[in-house]
Write an enzyme that holds these catalytic residues in place. Structure first.
Site, PDB file in Angstrom:
ATOM      1  N   CYS A  19       0.820  -1.210   0.000  1.00 13.75           N
ATOM      2  CA  CYS A  19       0.000   0.000   0.000  1.00 13.75           C
ATOM      3  C   CYS A  19       0.850   1.254   0.000  1.00 13.75           C
ATOM      4  O   CYS A  19       0.325   2.360  -0.174  1.00 13.75           O
ATOM      5  CB  CYS A  19      -0.954   0.006   1.197  1.00 13.75           C
ATOM      6  SG  CYS A  19      -0.125  -0.119   2.794  1.00 13.75           S
ATOM      7  N   SER A  63       9.003   1.623   6.194  1.00  8.76           N
ATOM      8  CA  SER A  63       7.546   1.623   6.138  1.00  8.76           C
ATOM      9  C   SER A  63       6.971   2.952   6.607  1.00  8.76           C
ATOM     10  O   SER A  63       7.626   3.722   7.303  1.00  8.76           O
ATOM     11  CB  SER A  63       6.984   0.491   7.011  1.00  8.76           C
ATOM     12  OG  SER A  63       7.414  -0.763   6.546  1.00  8.76           O
ATOM     13  N   GLN A  88       5.228  -5.263  10.908  1.00 11.61           N
ATOM     14  CA  GLN A  88       5.582  -6.646  10.574  1.00 11.61           C
ATOM     15  C   GLN A  88       5.004  -7.092   9.230  1.00 11.61           C
ATOM     16  O   GLN A  88       5.532  -8.005   8.597  1.00 11.61           O
ATOM     17  CB  GLN A  88       5.076  -7.595  11.655  1.00 11.61           C
ATOM     18  CG  GLN A  88       5.709  -7.397  13.020  1.00 11.61           C
ATOM     19  CD  GLN A  88       5.234  -8.432  14.014  1.00 11.61           C
ATOM     20  OE1 GLN A  88       4.778  -9.507  13.642  1.00 11.61           O
ATOM     21  NE2 GLN A  88       5.337  -8.118  15.287  1.00 11.61           N
ATOM     22  N   GLY A 121     -13.698  -5.100   3.446  1.00 15.89           N
ATOM     23  CA  GLY A 121     -12.588  -5.910   2.961  1.00 15.89           C
ATOM     24  C   GLY A 121     -12.248  -6.987   3.972  1.00 15.89           C
ATOM     25  O   GLY A 121     -11.969  -6.683   5.132  1.00 15.89           O
ATOM     26  N   GLY A 176      -9.785  -9.408   3.631  1.00 17.60           N
ATOM     27  CA  GLY A 176      -8.475 -10.013   3.443  1.00 17.60           C
ATOM     28  C   GLY A 176      -7.657  -9.941   4.715  1.00 17.60           C
ATOM     29  O   GLY A 176      -8.179  -9.746   5.816  1.00 17.60           O
ATOM     30  N   GLY A 205      -8.036  -6.680   6.591  1.00 21.13           N
ATOM     31  CA  GLY A 205      -9.346  -6.656   7.234  1.00 21.13           C
ATOM     32  C   GLY A 205      -9.361  -7.509   8.484  1.00 21.13           C
ATOM     33  O   GLY A 205      -9.949  -7.139   9.506  1.00 21.13           O
TER      34      GLY A 205
END
Length: 465
Positions: A50, A109, A115, A189, A191, A194
């Site tokens: 993302c 990040s 993680q 969502g 996944g 989510g």
């Protein structure tokens, strides 16, 4: 051949550019295929999260490889190459290794120390391996990166607070609402992200979670897990989103859709028919955005997006933990590069020893022809003596050349060895061995999803089905 990295991330580009570059699995496979069509590229892997899109490739030449990768990504994004390069960064050879190790460790990040990126690196490698796009170089680099990331998370406190994009976003929501306890949440969502959102919401003490997903069975599975942990949950398809929003206090959106799935009309209808509330917080964690940007303009609605998360102080790891992680990464990079340089000189050393053995055998054959009456005992003793002499003469230089090769610039020693002993490059290549294939997926380094209360659904990160 060296590793070349061409990337765009939250550190180099705004969210709007990252949205243009966002890829799903099918698109990543196409990018790899297109890159490998060039004779200048022998291996390739796409890491897409993302917050970043990065192409790692093994190239014959820096400038040629850079041109190939840049053009493919420009065509994929619909941007001109000139516009794309304004936001891109390039790392080559040692710098590319250092960058991947830092990424896998969570140092690059949006939320330092997260993680989830470790699993994303693993999946990027597994996808490229499944498409037969990786060989020895990317295999060894990816596996070492996974090992380094795991070591950083186990030996430092960089993720002691369990920080992730989800936890930071919900922390911001909690600050806005006062508390999440007793609230109603919507997760759009089902996944892995989510699932992580549902876990954090459960820990925060929400009263009910509505799961909304494109495929209802996936939403039902996540709802079942939530209910097992004592929180009321139900599942809905996307077309039920407006009525679901009527009693929501916080919404977490994390799908893999290519366009917004939460429209201005959806939220407006939900607010119009809902109960009186002081604030609705929507956490848009999708890339591209899951929520129409116009939603942020509605009264009483506060949108937490990736831009806000990156500016949030809680997204930063403690300076001491980050420094400890960087120290580990630096040491691992040095060890990895030393090992690679030693590995590069090994075929030359092996070819030299083979050359010496061939010379010994030729001279012993010559001895047999000149002294055909030499008895076997004497002949064996002469052979052992000659081999000992050769081994002793070669021992010091071959050991030393491996030691020298481990230092920066050490690759020149292998070339010097080939020149001094007139070793044919074909002879060196013959003992270098095949390019693998290798074990897929890096499965020996499973990603633990931080705590056992609510296991992650076994799906791709931040994707919805």
């Amino acid at each position: 051949m060296s590793v070349l990295l061409f990337g765009v991330s939250h550190r180099s580009a705004p969210v709007s550019v990252l949205e243009q570059l966002s890829t799903d699995e099918a698109e990543q496979a196409k990018i790899v295929d297109q890159v490998l069509q060039s004779s200048l590229v022998t291996e390739a892997m796409v890491l897409s999260t993302c917050n970043r899109v990065e192409v790692y490739a093994v190239v014959e030449a820096f400038h040629g490889g850079l041109s190939v990768i840049g053009q493919v990504l420009a065509e994929h994004s619909g941007m001109s190459l000139n516009d794309l390069t304004k936001y891109a960064y390039v790392r080559y050879a040692e710098a590319a290794v250092e960058h991947l190790f830092a990424v896998a460790s969570g140092l690059d990040s949006a939320v330092i120390g997260e993680q989830q990126v470790l699993g994303q690196v693993r999946r990027a490698y597994a996808a490229a391996e499944a498409n037969q796009a990786v060989g020895r170089t990317l295999h060894e680099l990816s596996q070492r990166a996974l090992s380094v990331g795991k070591r950083v998370h186990s030996e430092t406190g960089i993720d002691a607070a369990g920080a992730s994009v989800v936890s930071v976003a919900l922390g911001m929501a909690e600050s806005k609402l006062g508390s999440l306890a007793g609230r109603t949440a919507v997760v759009v969502g089902a996944g892995s992200m989510g699932s992580l959102a549902a876990k954090h919401l459960t820990r925060a003490g929400v009263e009910r979670i509505h799961i909304v997903n494109r495929t209802l069975p996936r939403a039902n599975r996540l709802a079942d897990i939530v209910r097992e942990h004592g929180v009321a949950a139900d599942a809905f398809p996307f077309d039920h989103l407006p009525p679901v929003l009527t009693d929501a206090d916080v919404v977490v959106c994390c799908t893999g859709a290519v366009r917004p799935v939460v429209s201005l009309a959806d939220v407006h209808r939900g607010l119009a028919h809902g109960q009186e509330r002081k604030q609705l917080v929507i956490c848009d964690l999708g890339m591209p955005r899951d929520v129409d940007p116009a939603v942020a303009g509605l009264p009483g609605v506060f949108v937490v997006d990736m831009d806000r998360i990156q500016r949030e102080p809680s997204a930063k790891a403690a300076a001491s933990d980050a420094e400890a992680a960087r120290t580990i990464v630096a040491a691992e990079v040095a060890n990895y590069l030393a090992g690679q340089r030693m590995a590069e000189v090994t075929p030359t050393v092996t070819a030299l020893r083979q050359r010496a053995a061939d010379v010994v055998e030729a001279e012993l054959l010559r001895l047999d022809n000149r002294l055909p009456g030499l008895d076997a005992t004497h002949r064996d003793e002469v052979a052992k003596t000659v081999r000992r002499v050769v081994d002793k003469l070669l021992h010091a230089p071959t050991v030393r050349v491996k030691q020298l090769a481990s230092a920066p610039g050490g690759d020149s020693y292998a070339e010097a060895l080939r020149e001094l002993f007139e070793l044919d490059q074909q002879a060196v290549d013959a003992v270098a061995g095949p390019e693998l294939p290798l074990v897929a997926g890096g499965g020996e380094l499973p990603l633990v999803a931080g705590g056992g209360e609510l296991p992650l659904v076994a799906t791709d990160f931040d994707k919805t089905e």
